[in-house]
Design a protein around this motif. Structure first.
Motif, PDB file in Angstrom:
ATOM      1  N   LYS A  42     -12.474 -20.253 -10.767  1.00 11.26           N
ATOM      2  CA  LYS A  42     -11.658 -19.151 -11.262  1.00 11.26           C
ATOM      3  C   LYS A  42     -11.319 -18.178 -10.148  1.00 11.26           C
ATOM      4  O   LYS A  42     -12.018 -18.096  -9.142  1.00 11.26           O
ATOM      5  CB  LYS A  42     -12.437 -18.399 -12.350  1.00 11.26           C
ATOM      6  N   SER A  43     -10.304 -17.391 -10.375  1.00 14.24           N
ATOM      7  CA  SER A  43      -9.879 -16.367  -9.445  1.00 14.24           C
ATOM      8  C   SER A  43     -11.032 -15.381  -9.171  1.00 14.24           C
ATOM      9  O   SER A  43     -11.747 -15.011 -10.099  1.00 14.24           O
ATOM     10  CB  SER A  43      -8.710 -15.628 -10.104  1.00 14.24           C
ATOM     11  N   GLY A  44     -11.203 -15.034  -7.899  1.00 16.71           N
ATOM     12  CA  GLY A  44     -12.218 -14.042  -7.544  1.00 16.71           C
ATOM     13  C   GLY A  44     -13.606 -14.627  -7.290  1.00 16.71           C
ATOM     14  O   GLY A  44     -14.546 -13.893  -7.006  1.00 16.71           O
ATOM     15  N   GLN A  45     -13.725 -15.949  -7.365  1.00 15.84           N
ATOM     16  CA  GLN A  45     -15.024 -16.595  -7.115  1.00 15.84           C
ATOM     17  C   GLN A  45     -15.437 -16.542  -5.644  1.00 15.84           C
ATOM     18  O   GLN A  45     -16.599 -16.737  -5.310  1.00 15.84           O
ATOM     19  CB  GLN A  45     -14.974 -18.065  -7.546  1.00 15.84           C
ATOM     20  N   SER A  48     -11.372 -18.286  -1.181  1.00 14.57           N
ATOM     21  CA  SER A  48     -10.682 -17.953   0.078  1.00 14.57           C
ATOM     22  C   SER A  48     -11.684 -17.399   1.085  1.00 14.57           C
ATOM     23  O   SER A  48     -11.623 -17.724   2.277  1.00 14.57           O
ATOM     24  CB  SER A  48      -9.586 -16.919  -0.167  1.00 14.57           C
ATOM     25  N   THR A  49     -12.590 -16.572   0.591  1.00 19.06           N
ATOM     26  CA  THR A  49     -13.605 -15.992   1.480  1.00 19.06           C
ATOM     27  C   THR A  49     -14.439 -17.106   2.098  1.00 19.06           C
ATOM     28  O   THR A  49     -14.712 -17.088   3.303  1.00 19.06           O
ATOM     29  CB  THR A  49     -14.497 -15.012   0.687  1.00 19.06           C
ATOM     30  N   GLU A 164      -4.402 -22.803  -1.152  1.00 24.32           N
ATOM     31  CA  GLU A 164      -3.239 -22.767  -2.061  1.00 24.32           C
ATOM     32  C   GLU A 164      -1.933 -22.855  -1.281  1.00 24.32           C
ATOM     33  O   GLU A 164      -0.998 -22.067  -1.516  1.00 24.32           O
ATOM     34  CB  GLU A 164      -3.273 -21.495  -2.914  1.00 24.32           C
ATOM     35  N   HIS A 197      -5.312 -24.220  -7.799  1.00 22.58           N
ATOM     36  CA  HIS A 197      -5.504 -23.945  -9.235  1.00 22.58           C
ATOM     37  C   HIS A 197      -4.736 -24.983 -10.053  1.00 22.58           C
ATOM     38  O   HIS A 197      -4.636 -24.864 -11.261  1.00 22.58           O
ATOM     39  CB  HIS A 197      -4.985 -22.544  -9.576  1.00 22.58           C
TER      40      HIS A 197
HETATM   41  N1  LIG Z   1     -17.905  -9.489   1.113  1.00 23.06           N
HETATM   42  C1  LIG Z   1     -16.781  -9.805   0.480  1.00 23.06           C
HETATM   43  N2  LIG Z   1     -15.810 -10.507   1.129  1.00 23.06           N
HETATM   44  C2  LIG Z   1     -14.672 -10.859   0.480  1.00 23.06           C
HETATM   45  N3  LIG Z   1     -14.416 -10.578  -0.815  1.00 23.06           N
HETATM   46  C3  LIG Z   1     -15.345  -9.880  -1.480  1.00 23.06           C
HETATM   47  C4  LIG Z   1     -16.562  -9.489  -0.882  1.00 23.06           C
HETATM   48  N4  LIG Z   1     -17.292  -8.854  -1.783  1.00 23.06           N
HETATM   49  C5  LIG Z   1     -16.561  -8.826  -2.900  1.00 23.06           C
HETATM   50  N5  LIG Z   1     -15.393  -9.416  -2.732  1.00 23.06           N
HETATM   51  C6  LIG Z   1     -14.397  -9.556  -3.819  1.00 23.06           C
HETATM   52  O1  LIG Z   1     -14.542 -10.880  -4.310  1.00 23.06           O
HETATM   53  C7  LIG Z   1     -13.296 -11.487  -4.544  1.00 23.06           C
HETATM   54  C8  LIG Z   1     -13.174 -12.632  -3.572  1.00 23.06           C
HETATM   55  O2  LIG Z   1     -11.893 -13.021  -3.433  1.00 23.06           O
HETATM   56  P1  LIG Z   1     -11.405 -14.408  -2.901  1.00 23.06           P
HETATM   57  O3  LIG Z   1     -10.008 -14.125  -2.480  1.00 23.06           O
HETATM   58  O4  LIG Z   1     -12.310 -14.987  -1.909  1.00 23.06           O
HETATM   59  O5  LIG Z   1     -11.465 -15.243  -4.256  1.00 23.06           O
HETATM   60  P2  LIG Z   1     -10.722 -16.571  -4.648  1.00 23.06           P
HETATM   61  O6  LIG Z   1     -11.708 -17.426  -5.326  1.00 23.06           O
HETATM   62  O7  LIG Z   1     -10.019 -17.108  -3.472  1.00 23.06           O
HETATM   63  O8  LIG Z   1      -9.662 -16.045  -5.722  1.00 23.06           O
HETATM   64  P3  LIG Z   1      -8.160 -16.574  -6.023  1.00 23.06           P
HETATM   65  O9  LIG Z   1      -8.337 -17.851  -6.785  1.00 23.06           O
HETATM   66  O10 LIG Z   1      -7.581 -15.463  -6.865  1.00 23.06           O
HETATM   67  O11 LIG Z   1      -7.462 -16.738  -4.725  1.00 23.06           O
HETATM   68  C9  LIG Z   1     -12.274 -10.373  -4.388  1.00 23.06           C
HETATM   69  O12 LIG Z   1     -12.107  -9.752  -5.649  1.00 23.06           O
HETATM   70  C10 LIG Z   1     -12.949  -9.420  -3.405  1.00 23.06           C
HETATM   71  O13 LIG Z   1     -12.530  -8.102  -3.595  1.00 23.06           O
END
Ligand SMILES: Nc1ncnc2c1ncn2[C@@H]1O[C@H](COP(=O)(O)OP(=O)(O)OP(=O)(O)O)[C@@H](O)[C@H]1O
Ligand SMILES: [Mg+2]
Length: 239
Positions: A42-45, A48-49, A164, A197
């Motif tokens: 899901k989004s925000g998991q 990307s990080t 993505e 996604h």
């Molecule tokens: N140390 C951190 N580094 C990066 N993001 C963080 C951190 N702590 C909390 N977050 C939050 O966690 C989420 C991580 O976002 P990320 O872009 O990695 O998710 P994602 O799984 O790629 O989501 P999406 O599917 O929407 O692209 C964001 O909401 C960000 O604000």
């Protein structure tokens, strides 16, 4: 032989410690030999990080990452990124023309510019109509995405981290990109971890699924197994 890529207990702290202690924790996985992996969740998991951490573009709070047995911390960032290359969803074009953009990797890494290879890749992603003297900043989002992908492929990386990368492409261009990356895997053994996604895309491009849920790597299974198991599960659409 050493595994191609090893992730050991990767933990990233949440930057709002009051809300949640960790964005994700103890992510452990091994890629023994080149493979095609789709990273879902899901989004925000933190997908990307995680990719950015693997490309040495973001820091890790705990854990270890190895490429061919070499510990990430002991490898210079530039050298690391020659082998492990992150392609962002929002492609950033450098100032100048398409040619300037395509030549960046060879300039940064002091390598000859492989023009024939560049032309072939540009054709395969459906951009052979473009004038290379055009300013890259004026391209459409989908064109920029494909130029950024070609720019990365010119580095001849061993592992691609794809975030993505077809999100702003039409169906036909999306399929061209998918076919190219599967072909490069088959012919050149370029592995990838591809965040998407798009369930259909995940099924088409991957052999294995990494599924992130509640800050953990909740599944690491064959693609057929993942979608087979989830066919009757309500969780199926949570991508
Ligand atoms: N140390 C951190 N580094 C990066 N993001 C963080 C951190 N702590 C909390 N977050 C939050 O966690 C989420 C991580 O976002 P990320 O872009 O990695 O998710 P994602 O799984 O790629 O989501 P999406 O599917 O929407 O692209 C964001 O909401 C960000 O604000
Ligand atoms: Mg993301």
């Amino acid at each position: 032989m050493k595994p191609l890529f090893e992730l050991k207990q990767l933990t990233k702290k949440h930057w709002d410690a009051q809300e949640k202690k960790e964005l994700f924790s103890d992510i452990t996985a091994t890629i023994e030999r080149p493979e095609r992996i789709a990273l879902l969740g899901k989004s925000g998991q933190g997908k990307s990080t995680l990719l950015r951490i693997l490309a040495k573009l973001d820091s890790i709070d705990r854990g270890k990452i190895y490429f061919n047995g070499q510990l990430m911390n002991e490898v210079d960032s530039r050298r690391w990124r020659m082998n492990i290359c992150y392609v962002a969803q929002q492609a950033t074009m450098l100032p100048g023309t398409i040619t300037d953009n395509l030549m960046t990797s060879s300039k940064i890494h002091n390598r000859p510019f492989e023009e024939d290879f560049a032309r072939q890749l540009i054709k395969e992603v459906g951009l052979d109509h473009l004038d290379w003297e055009k300013q890259a900043g004026n391209l459409s989002g989908g064109e920029k995405q494909r130029i950024a992908l070609v720019r990365s492929l010119l580095l001849r990386p061993k592992i691609l981290l794809l975030d993505e990368i077809t999100a702003s492409l039409d169906q036909q261009s999306k399929e061209l990109v998918e076919q190219l990356l599967v072909k490069l895997y088959e012919k050149e053994k370029i592995a990838f971890i591809w965040v998407t996604h798009d369930t259909e895309q995940a099924k088409n491009i991957s052999e294995r699924i990494w599924y992130m849920e509640d800050g953990k790597l909740a599944s690491d299974v064959k693609t057929s197994e993942f979608f087979g198991d989830r066919a009757s599960s309500p969780k199926q659409v949570m991508l």
